[in-house]
Design an enzyme around this catalytic site. Structure first.
Site, PDB file in Angstrom:
ATOM      1  N   SER A   1       0.689  -0.887   0.282  1.00 49.80           N
ATOM      2  CA  SER A   1       0.311   0.598   0.241  1.00 49.80           C
ATOM      3  C   SER A   1       1.131   1.307   0.160  1.00 49.80           C
ATOM      4  CB  SER A   1      -0.933  -0.038   1.059  1.00 49.80           C
ATOM      5  OG  SER A   1      -1.657   1.600   1.898  1.00 49.80           O
ATOM      6  N   SER A   2       0.085   2.223  -0.377  1.00 51.60           N
ATOM      7  CA  SER A   2       1.408   3.892  -0.423  1.00 51.60           C
ATOM      8  C   SER A   2       1.462   3.995   0.943  1.00 51.60           C
ATOM      9  CB  SER A   2       0.489   4.514  -1.432  1.00 51.60           C
ATOM     10  OG  SER A   2      -1.113   4.840  -0.704  1.00 51.60           O
ATOM     11  N   CYS A   3       0.382   3.799   1.783  1.00 51.76           N
ATOM     12  CA  CYS A   3       1.056   4.044   2.861  1.00 51.76           C
ATOM     13  C   CYS A   3       2.028   3.938   3.589  1.00 51.76           C
ATOM     14  CB  CYS A   3      -0.372   3.817   3.905  1.00 51.76           C
ATOM     15  SG  CYS A   3      -0.716   2.423   5.130  1.00 51.76           S
TER      16      CYS A   3
ATOM     17  N   TYR B   1      -0.849  -1.059  10.502  1.00 53.74           N
ATOM     18  CA  TYR B   1      -0.424  -1.225   9.164  1.00 53.74           C
ATOM     19  C   TYR B   1       0.396  -1.057   8.160  1.00 53.74           C
ATOM     20  CZ  TYR B   1      -3.120  -2.093   4.253  1.00 53.74           C
ATOM     21  OH  TYR B   1      -3.134  -2.471   3.257  1.00 53.74           O
TER      22      TYR B   1
ATOM     23  N   LYS C   1       2.905  -4.085   6.345  1.00 56.62           N
ATOM     24  CA  LYS C   1       3.063  -4.343   4.797  1.00 56.62           C
ATOM     25  C   LYS C   1       4.447  -4.088   4.652  1.00 56.62           C
ATOM     26  CE  LYS C   1      -0.559  -4.671   3.039  1.00 56.62           C
ATOM     27  NZ  LYS C   1      -1.014  -6.411   2.467  1.00 56.62           N
TER      28      LYS C   1
ATOM     29  N   HIS D   1     -12.833   3.034   2.972  1.00 55.33           N
ATOM     30  CA  HIS D   1     -11.900   4.112   2.501  1.00 55.33           C
ATOM     31  C   HIS D   1     -12.975   5.373   1.542  1.00 55.33           C
ATOM     32  CE1 HIS D   1      -9.174   0.771   2.315  1.00 55.33           C
ATOM     33  NE2 HIS D   1      -8.193   1.724   2.808  1.00 55.33           N
TER      34      HIS D   1
HETATM   35  O1  GFB Z   1      -9.535   6.750   2.217  1.00 55.83           O
HETATM   36  P1  GFB Z   1     -10.079   7.391   3.453  1.00 55.83           P
HETATM   37  O2  GFB Z   1      -9.715   6.706   4.274  1.00 55.83           O
HETATM   38  O3  GFB Z   1      -7.756   6.827   4.175  1.00 55.83           O
HETATM   39  O4  GFB Z   1      -9.237   9.173   3.512  1.00 55.83           O
HETATM   40  P2  GFB Z   1      -6.187   7.554   3.697  1.00 55.83           P
HETATM   41  C1  GFB Z   1      -8.779   9.700   2.667  1.00 55.83           C
HETATM   42  C2  GFB Z   1      -9.307  11.339   3.341  1.00 55.83           C
HETATM   43  O5  GFB Z   1     -10.710  10.834   3.016  1.00 55.83           O
HETATM   44  C3  GFB Z   1      -9.057  11.118   4.884  1.00 55.83           C
HETATM   45  C4  GFB Z   1     -11.573  11.575   4.133  1.00 55.83           C
HETATM   46  O6  GFB Z   1      -8.272  12.870   4.976  1.00 55.83           O
HETATM   47  C5  GFB Z   1     -10.387  11.647   5.396  1.00 55.83           C
HETATM   48  O7  GFB Z   1     -10.221  12.409   6.890  1.00 55.83           O
HETATM   49  N1  GFB Z   1     -12.594  11.721   4.392  1.00 55.83           N
HETATM   50  C6  GFB Z   1     -13.790  12.050   4.477  1.00 55.83           C
HETATM   51  C7  GFB Z   1     -13.448  10.727   5.077  1.00 55.83           C
HETATM   52  N2  GFB Z   1     -15.227  11.718   4.613  1.00 55.83           N
HETATM   53  C8  GFB Z   1     -14.435  10.663   4.887  1.00 55.83           C
HETATM   54  C9  GFB Z   1     -15.514   9.681   5.108  1.00 55.83           C
HETATM   55  O8  GFB Z   1     -16.498   9.747   5.222  1.00 55.83           O
HETATM   56  N3  GFB Z   1     -14.835   8.416   5.398  1.00 55.83           N
HETATM   57  C10 GFB Z   1     -13.615   7.777   4.653  1.00 55.83           C
HETATM   58  N4  GFB Z   1     -13.190   6.741   5.001  1.00 55.83           N
HETATM   59  N5  GFB Z   1     -12.510   9.306   4.778  1.00 55.83           N
HETATM   60  C11 GFB Z   1      -5.708   4.703   4.761  1.00 55.83           C
HETATM   61  C12 GFB Z   1      -4.756   3.982   5.841  1.00 55.83           C
HETATM   62  O9  GFB Z   1      -5.306   5.856   4.201  1.00 55.83           O
HETATM   63  O10 GFB Z   1      -5.493   4.364   2.689  1.00 55.83           O
HETATM   64  C13 GFB Z   1      -5.249   2.797   5.080  1.00 55.83           C
HETATM   65  O11 GFB Z   1      -5.704   4.520   6.158  1.00 55.83           O
HETATM   66  C14 GFB Z   1      -4.366   2.670   3.607  1.00 55.83           C
HETATM   67  O12 GFB Z   1      -3.393   1.918   5.174  1.00 55.83           O
HETATM   68  C15 GFB Z   1      -5.471   3.426   2.867  1.00 55.83           C
HETATM   69  O13 GFB Z   1      -3.483   2.886   3.139  1.00 55.83           O
HETATM   70  C16 GFB Z   1      -5.238   2.823   1.141  1.00 55.83           C
HETATM   71  O14 GFB Z   1      -5.631   7.854   2.618  1.00 55.83           O
HETATM   72  O15 GFB Z   1      -6.286   8.181   4.369  1.00 55.83           O
END
Ligand code: GFB
Length: 325
Positions: free
Chosen positions: A123-125, A152, A156, A195
Protein backbone atom coordinates in the site's frame (compact mmCIF):
# COMPACT_ATOMS: atom_id res chain seq x y z
CA UNK A 1 -9.69 -3.50 -23.70
CA UNK A 2 -7.94 -2.42 -26.94
CA UNK A 3 -4.63 -0.64 -26.46
CA UNK A 4 -4.17 -1.95 -22.90
CA UNK A 5 -0.42 -2.65 -22.52
CA UNK A 6 -1.06 -5.41 -19.96
CA UNK A 7 -2.85 -7.46 -22.62
CA UNK A 8 -0.07 -6.98 -25.17
CA UNK A 9 2.38 -8.30 -22.58
CA UNK A 10 0.06 -11.19 -21.77
CA UNK A 11 0.25 -12.35 -25.38
CA UNK A 12 4.07 -12.43 -25.34
CA UNK A 13 5.83 -15.50 -23.95
CA UNK A 14 7.39 -14.84 -20.54
CA UNK A 15 10.12 -16.81 -18.77
CA UNK A 16 8.55 -15.72 -15.46
CA UNK A 17 5.03 -17.07 -15.94
CA UNK A 18 3.57 -19.73 -18.28
CA UNK A 19 1.00 -18.50 -20.84
CA UNK A 20 -1.73 -20.57 -19.23
CA UNK A 21 -0.60 -20.51 -15.63
CA UNK A 22 -2.32 -21.88 -12.54
CA UNK A 23 -2.37 -18.90 -10.17
CA UNK A 24 -3.50 -19.02 -6.53
CA UNK A 25 -5.13 -15.71 -5.59
CA UNK A 26 -5.22 -15.28 -1.81
CA UNK A 27 -8.13 -12.97 -0.96
CA UNK A 28 -10.08 -13.63 -4.16
CA UNK A 29 -13.36 -12.24 -2.79
CA UNK A 30 -11.98 -8.82 -1.85
CA UNK A 31 -11.86 -5.64 -3.94
CA UNK A 32 -8.37 -6.43 -5.26
CA UNK A 33 -8.57 -10.22 -5.38
CA UNK A 34 -11.85 -10.25 -7.31
CA UNK A 35 -10.47 -7.80 -9.90
CA UNK A 36 -7.34 -9.92 -10.24
CA UNK A 37 -9.43 -13.05 -10.66
CA UNK A 38 -11.43 -11.42 -13.47
CA UNK A 39 -8.31 -10.17 -15.20
CA UNK A 40 -6.15 -13.31 -14.90
CA UNK A 41 -9.04 -15.49 -16.05
CA UNK A 42 -9.61 -13.22 -19.07
CA UNK A 43 -5.89 -13.57 -19.88
CA UNK A 44 -6.33 -17.36 -20.10
CA UNK A 45 -4.94 -18.35 -16.71
CA UNK A 46 -6.58 -20.73 -14.27
CA UNK A 47 -7.25 -18.98 -10.97
CA UNK A 48 -7.16 -21.20 -7.89
CA UNK A 49 -8.97 -20.08 -4.76
CA UNK A 50 -10.02 -21.12 -1.29
CA UNK A 51 -12.81 -19.44 0.66
CA UNK A 52 -12.21 -18.23 4.21
CA UNK A 53 -14.22 -21.21 5.50
CA UNK A 54 -12.02 -23.62 3.56
CA UNK A 55 -8.71 -22.02 4.51
CA UNK A 56 -7.85 -19.52 7.24
CA UNK A 57 -4.78 -17.85 5.74
CA UNK A 58 -3.50 -17.05 9.25
CA UNK A 59 -3.08 -20.78 9.79
CA UNK A 60 0.47 -21.31 8.51
CA UNK A 61 0.67 -25.14 8.51
CA UNK A 62 -2.71 -25.43 6.75
CA UNK A 63 -1.82 -22.76 4.21
CA UNK A 64 1.48 -24.49 3.39
CA UNK A 65 -0.33 -27.83 3.06
CA UNK A 66 -2.95 -26.39 0.68
CA UNK A 67 -0.27 -24.74 -1.47
CA UNK A 68 1.69 -28.01 -1.57
CA UNK A 69 -1.42 -29.82 -2.71
CA UNK A 70 -2.31 -27.20 -5.36
CA UNK A 71 1.26 -26.59 -6.64
CA UNK A 72 0.37 -23.34 -8.44
CA UNK A 73 2.73 -21.64 -10.91
CA UNK A 74 2.28 -18.42 -8.96
CA UNK A 75 0.70 -16.96 -5.83
CA UNK A 76 -0.75 -13.46 -5.61
CA UNK A 77 -1.16 -12.24 -2.04
CA UNK A 78 -4.18 -9.94 -2.18
CA UNK A 79 -5.61 -11.02 1.19
CA UNK A 80 -5.30 -8.40 3.90
CA UNK A 81 -7.08 -6.74 6.77
CA UNK A 82 -7.86 -3.34 5.22
CA UNK A 83 -9.96 -0.32 6.04
CA UNK A 84 -10.24 3.44 5.95
CA UNK A 85 -8.56 5.98 8.16
CA UNK A 86 -10.91 5.49 11.15
CA UNK A 87 -10.79 1.68 11.10
CA UNK A 88 -6.99 1.81 10.89
CA UNK A 89 -6.64 4.15 13.86
CA UNK A 90 -9.30 2.36 15.97
CA UNK A 91 -8.13 -1.24 15.49
CA UNK A 92 -4.32 -1.12 15.12
CA UNK A 93 -3.94 -4.51 16.85
CA UNK A 94 -5.99 -6.31 14.19
CA UNK A 95 -4.32 -4.37 11.38
CA UNK A 96 -0.79 -5.30 12.42
CA UNK A 97 -1.41 -8.83 13.67
CA UNK A 98 -3.74 -10.19 11.00
CA UNK A 99 -1.62 -8.82 8.19
CA UNK A 100 1.62 -10.15 9.65
CA UNK A 101 0.02 -13.56 10.20
CA UNK A 102 -1.36 -13.77 6.65
CA UNK A 103 1.94 -12.68 5.11
CA UNK A 104 4.00 -15.07 7.22
CA UNK A 105 1.89 -18.05 6.32
CA UNK A 106 1.31 -17.29 2.62
CA UNK A 107 4.83 -16.22 1.61
CA UNK A 108 6.63 -18.86 3.69
CA UNK A 109 4.04 -21.48 2.67
CA UNK A 110 4.48 -20.65 -1.02
CA UNK A 111 8.22 -21.05 -0.77
CA UNK A 112 7.96 -24.29 1.22
CA UNK A 113 5.59 -25.63 -1.46
CA UNK A 114 8.09 -24.75 -4.21
CA UNK A 115 5.86 -22.07 -5.79
CA UNK A 116 8.16 -20.46 -8.38
CA UNK A 117 6.56 -16.99 -8.52
CA UNK A 118 4.86 -14.69 -6.02
CA UNK A 119 3.41 -11.17 -6.09
CA UNK A 120 2.85 -9.40 -2.77
CA UNK A 121 0.54 -6.39 -2.61
CA UNK A 122 1.29 -3.55 -0.21
CA UNK A 123 0.00 0.00 0.00
CA UNK A 124 1.13 3.58 -0.59
CA UNK A 125 0.84 4.26 3.17
CA UNK A 126 4.15 2.42 3.70
CA UNK A 127 6.00 5.60 2.73
CA UNK A 128 6.98 8.33 5.21
CA UNK A 129 4.21 10.81 6.08
CA UNK A 130 6.17 13.71 4.62
CA UNK A 131 7.92 11.94 1.72
CA UNK A 132 8.85 14.16 -1.28
CA UNK A 133 6.11 14.06 -3.95
CA UNK A 134 5.61 12.20 -6.18
CA UNK A 135 6.82 9.39 -3.92
CA UNK A 136 9.46 7.14 -5.44
CA UNK A 137 10.00 3.57 -4.25
CA UNK A 138 13.34 4.75 -2.82
CA UNK A 139 11.52 6.82 -0.18
CA UNK A 140 10.76 3.64 1.82
CA UNK A 141 12.06 3.80 5.41
CA UNK A 142 13.29 7.38 4.94
CA UNK A 143 11.23 8.96 7.74
CA UNK A 144 8.40 8.64 10.29
CA UNK A 145 5.09 7.10 9.19
CA UNK A 146 1.60 8.66 9.28
CA UNK A 147 0.29 7.77 12.78
CA UNK A 148 -3.29 6.87 11.71
CA UNK A 149 -2.08 3.80 9.80
CA UNK A 150 1.33 3.05 11.34
CA UNK A 151 0.36 -0.48 12.41
CA UNK A 152 -0.94 -1.43 8.96
CA UNK A 153 2.00 0.23 7.21
CA UNK A 154 4.55 -1.58 9.38
CA UNK A 155 2.92 -4.93 8.62
CA UNK A 156 3.11 -4.15 4.90
CA UNK A 157 6.75 -3.00 5.18
CA UNK A 158 7.53 -6.30 6.92
CA UNK A 159 5.89 -8.09 3.96
CA UNK A 160 8.11 -6.26 1.45
CA UNK A 161 11.24 -7.14 3.41
CA UNK A 162 10.06 -10.74 3.81
CA UNK A 163 9.64 -11.05 0.02
CA UNK A 164 13.04 -9.38 -0.58
CA UNK A 165 14.59 -11.81 1.89
CA UNK A 166 13.38 -14.85 -0.06
CA UNK A 167 14.96 -13.36 -3.16
CA UNK A 168 18.21 -12.51 -1.34
CA UNK A 169 18.61 -15.82 0.52
CA UNK A 170 17.06 -18.31 -1.91
CA UNK A 171 17.06 -16.48 -5.25
CA UNK A 172 13.23 -16.70 -5.43
CA UNK A 173 11.72 -14.37 -8.08
CA UNK A 174 9.19 -12.97 -5.61
CA UNK A 175 8.07 -9.37 -6.15
CA UNK A 176 6.03 -6.59 -4.48
CA UNK A 177 3.65 -3.95 -5.84
CA UNK A 178 2.50 -0.85 -3.92
CA UNK A 179 -0.92 0.36 -5.06
CA UNK A 180 -2.21 3.84 -4.36
CA UNK A 181 -5.74 4.34 -2.92
CA UNK A 182 -7.98 1.89 -4.81
CA UNK A 183 -11.69 1.84 -5.57
CA UNK A 184 -14.13 -0.13 -7.70
CA UNK A 185 -16.84 -2.78 -7.68
CA UNK A 186 -17.01 -5.01 -4.62
CA UNK A 187 -15.54 -2.39 -2.27
CA UNK A 188 -16.53 -2.05 1.40
CA UNK A 189 -19.30 0.60 1.64
CA UNK A 190 -19.68 0.52 5.43
CA UNK A 191 -19.71 4.20 6.49
CA UNK A 192 -17.54 3.64 9.58
CA UNK A 193 -14.85 1.31 8.23
CA UNK A 194 -14.65 2.08 4.50
CA UNK A 195 -12.19 4.19 2.56
CA UNK A 196 -13.22 7.66 1.51
CA UNK A 197 -14.52 6.96 -2.00
CA UNK A 198 -17.16 4.33 -1.18
CA UNK A 199 -18.06 6.35 1.95
CA UNK A 200 -18.76 9.42 -0.16
CA UNK A 201 -20.80 7.47 -2.72
CA UNK A 202 -22.98 6.07 0.02
CA UNK A 203 -23.30 9.32 2.01
CA UNK A 204 -24.32 11.38 -1.03
CA UNK A 205 -26.65 8.69 -2.33
CA UNK A 206 -28.46 8.36 1.00
CA UNK A 207 -28.70 12.12 1.54
CA UNK A 208 -30.28 12.51 -1.88
CA UNK A 209 -32.66 9.58 -1.33
CA UNK A 210 -33.71 10.98 2.06
CA UNK A 211 -33.95 14.56 0.70
CA UNK A 212 -31.38 15.86 3.19
CA UNK A 213 -29.66 19.11 2.21
CA UNK A 214 -26.34 18.53 4.00
CA UNK A 215 -23.69 15.82 4.03
CA UNK A 216 -20.93 15.93 6.64
CA UNK A 217 -17.55 14.53 5.61
CA UNK A 218 -14.46 13.88 7.70
CA UNK A 219 -11.46 16.10 8.27
CA UNK A 220 -10.71 19.39 6.52
CA UNK A 221 -11.11 18.26 2.91
CA UNK A 222 -7.61 19.56 2.10
CA UNK A 223 -5.60 16.30 2.01
CA UNK A 224 -4.72 15.16 -1.50
CA UNK A 225 -5.23 11.58 -2.62
CA UNK A 226 -4.60 9.60 -5.81
CA UNK A 227 -7.31 7.09 -6.81
CA UNK A 228 -6.87 4.11 -9.11
CA UNK A 229 -9.65 1.86 -10.37
CA UNK A 230 -8.99 -1.69 -9.22
CA UNK A 231 -9.24 -3.04 -12.80
CA UNK A 232 -6.25 -0.85 -13.66
CA UNK A 233 -4.38 -2.32 -10.70
CA UNK A 234 -5.25 -5.79 -12.01
CA UNK A 235 -3.79 -5.00 -15.45
CA UNK A 236 -0.61 -3.71 -13.76
CA UNK A 237 -0.34 -6.90 -11.68
CA UNK A 238 -0.82 -9.09 -14.75
CA UNK A 239 2.03 -7.22 -16.43
CA UNK A 240 4.33 -7.37 -13.40
CA UNK A 241 3.82 -11.12 -13.02
CA UNK A 242 5.03 -11.62 -16.58
CA UNK A 243 7.58 -8.86 -16.95
CA UNK A 244 9.08 -7.72 -13.63
CA UNK A 245 11.79 -9.47 -11.70
CA UNK A 246 13.67 -7.26 -9.26
CA UNK A 247 14.12 -6.61 -5.57
CA UNK A 248 12.52 -3.15 -5.40
CA UNK A 249 8.74 -2.80 -5.00
CA UNK A 250 6.81 -1.19 -7.88
CA UNK A 251 4.39 1.70 -7.29
CA UNK A 252 0.99 1.42 -8.99
CA UNK A 253 -0.97 4.64 -9.41
CA UNK A 254 -2.50 6.85 -12.08
CA UNK A 255 -0.04 9.71 -11.63
CA UNK A 256 -2.48 12.46 -10.63
CA UNK A 257 -4.22 13.37 -7.39
CA UNK A 258 -6.91 15.74 -6.14
CA UNK A 259 -8.10 17.13 -2.80
CA UNK A 260 -10.82 15.34 -0.84
CA UNK A 261 -12.93 18.48 -1.38
CA UNK A 262 -12.50 18.12 -5.17
CA UNK A 263 -13.28 14.41 -4.93
CA UNK A 264 -16.46 15.23 -3.00
CA UNK A 265 -17.56 17.57 -5.80
CA UNK A 266 -17.13 14.77 -8.38
CA UNK A 267 -19.01 12.21 -6.26
CA UNK A 268 -21.80 14.71 -5.53
CA UNK A 269 -22.18 15.34 -9.25
CA UNK A 270 -22.19 11.62 -10.13
CA UNK A 271 -24.76 10.79 -7.45
CA UNK A 272 -26.91 13.86 -8.13
CA UNK A 273 -26.49 15.43 -4.67
CA UNK A 274 -26.86 19.22 -4.84
CA UNK A 275 -26.92 20.17 -1.14
CA UNK A 276 -24.24 21.56 1.18
CA UNK A 277 -21.07 19.73 2.18
CA UNK A 278 -19.92 20.16 5.79
CA UNK A 279 -16.57 19.09 7.30
CA UNK A 280 -16.16 17.39 10.69
CA UNK A 281 -12.66 18.53 11.65
CA UNK A 282 -12.81 16.34 14.75
CA UNK A 283 -12.08 13.43 12.41
CA UNK A 284 -8.48 12.85 11.22
CA UNK A 285 -7.08 14.12 7.91
CA UNK A 286 -4.31 11.55 7.73
CA UNK A 287 -1.29 12.17 5.57
CA UNK A 288 -1.42 15.50 3.67
CA UNK A 289 -0.49 13.94 0.32
CA UNK A 290 0.61 10.59 -1.13
CA UNK A 291 0.98 10.82 -4.88
CA UNK A 292 3.07 7.94 -6.23
CA UNK A 293 5.89 8.21 -8.72
CA UNK A 294 4.89 5.52 -11.21
CA UNK A 295 7.81 5.84 -13.64
CA UNK A 296 9.14 2.35 -12.83
CA UNK A 297 5.81 0.83 -13.92
CA UNK A 298 5.18 3.07 -16.92
CA UNK A 299 8.71 2.22 -18.18
CA UNK A 300 7.35 -1.33 -18.65
CA UNK A 301 4.66 0.05 -20.97
CA UNK A 302 1.68 0.14 -18.57
CA UNK A 303 -0.90 2.95 -18.58
CA UNK A 304 -4.14 3.23 -16.60
CA UNK A 305 -7.27 2.98 -18.76
CA UNK A 306 -10.15 4.19 -16.55
CA UNK A 307 -10.67 7.95 -15.98
CA UNK A 308 -11.71 8.80 -12.40
CA UNK A 309 -15.18 10.13 -13.15
CA UNK A 310 -16.05 7.13 -15.35
CA UNK A 311 -14.74 4.75 -12.70
CA UNK A 312 -16.78 6.43 -9.97
CA UNK A 313 -19.94 6.33 -12.10
CA UNK A 314 -19.43 2.61 -12.83
CA UNK A 315 -18.71 1.87 -9.16
CA UNK A 316 -21.84 3.77 -8.11
CA UNK A 317 -23.97 1.83 -10.62
CA UNK A 318 -22.48 -1.48 -9.46
CA UNK A 319 -23.10 -0.69 -5.78
CA UNK A 320 -26.71 0.35 -6.46
CA UNK A 321 -27.37 -2.89 -8.33
CA UNK A 322 -25.69 -5.02 -5.65
CA UNK A 323 -27.38 -3.22 -2.74
CA UNK A 324 -30.76 -2.95 -4.54
CA UNK A 325 -31.01 0.82 -3.93
O1 GFB B 1 -9.65 6.76 2.37
P1 GFB B 1 -9.31 7.13 3.74
O2 GFB B 1 -10.13 6.53 4.83
O3 GFB B 1 -7.83 6.77 4.09
O4 GFB B 1 -9.44 8.73 3.91
P2 GFB B 1 -6.34 7.33 3.88
C1 GFB B 1 -8.88 9.63 2.99
C2 GFB B 1 -9.23 11.05 3.37
O5 GFB B 1 -10.64 11.24 3.19
C3 GFB B 1 -8.94 11.44 4.81
C4 GFB B 1 -11.19 11.90 4.32
O6 GFB B 1 -8.42 12.76 4.84
C5 GFB B 1 -10.31 11.41 5.47
O7 GFB B 1 -10.41 12.26 6.60
N1 GFB B 1 -12.63 11.60 4.44
C6 GFB B 1 -13.65 12.50 4.34
C7 GFB B 1 -13.19 10.40 4.71
N2 GFB B 1 -14.83 11.94 4.56
C8 GFB B 1 -14.58 10.62 4.79
C9 GFB B 1 -15.43 9.52 5.06
O8 GFB B 1 -16.65 9.62 5.15
N3 GFB B 1 -14.82 8.29 5.21
C10 GFB B 1 -13.46 8.13 5.10
N4 GFB B 1 -12.91 6.92 5.24
N5 GFB B 1 -12.62 9.19 4.87
C11 GFB B 1 -5.86 4.84 4.29
C12 GFB B 1 -5.04 4.09 5.30
O9 GFB B 1 -5.54 6.15 4.50
O10 GFB B 1 -5.53 4.56 2.95
C13 GFB B 1 -4.86 2.69 4.94
O11 GFB B 1 -5.61 4.26 6.57
C14 GFB B 1 -4.58 2.46 3.48
O12 GFB B 1 -3.81 2.19 5.72
C15 GFB B 1 -5.50 3.25 2.59
O13 GFB B 1 -3.25 2.76 3.16
C16 GFB B 1 -5.19 3.12 1.12
O14 GFB B 1 -6.01 7.53 2.45
O15 GFB B 1 -6.09 8.52 4.75
Amino acid sequence: MPGCPGIIQAMTASPLLPDRARIFVAGHRGLVGSALTRRLTADGHEVLTRTRDELDLRDAPRTAAVLKELRPDAVVLAAAKVGGILANSTYPVQFIEENLQIQLSVVAGAHAAGVPRLLFLGSSCIYPKLAPQPISEDALLGGPLEPTNRAYALAKIAGIVQVQSYRQQYGAPYISAMPTNLYGPGDNFDPQTSHVLPALIRKFHEARAERRDEVVLWGSGTPRREFLHVDDLASACALLLRAYDADEPVNVGCGTDLTIRELAAVVAEVTGFTGRIGWDTGKPDGTPRKLLDVSRLTALGWRPAIPLRDGIAATYAHWRAAAGV
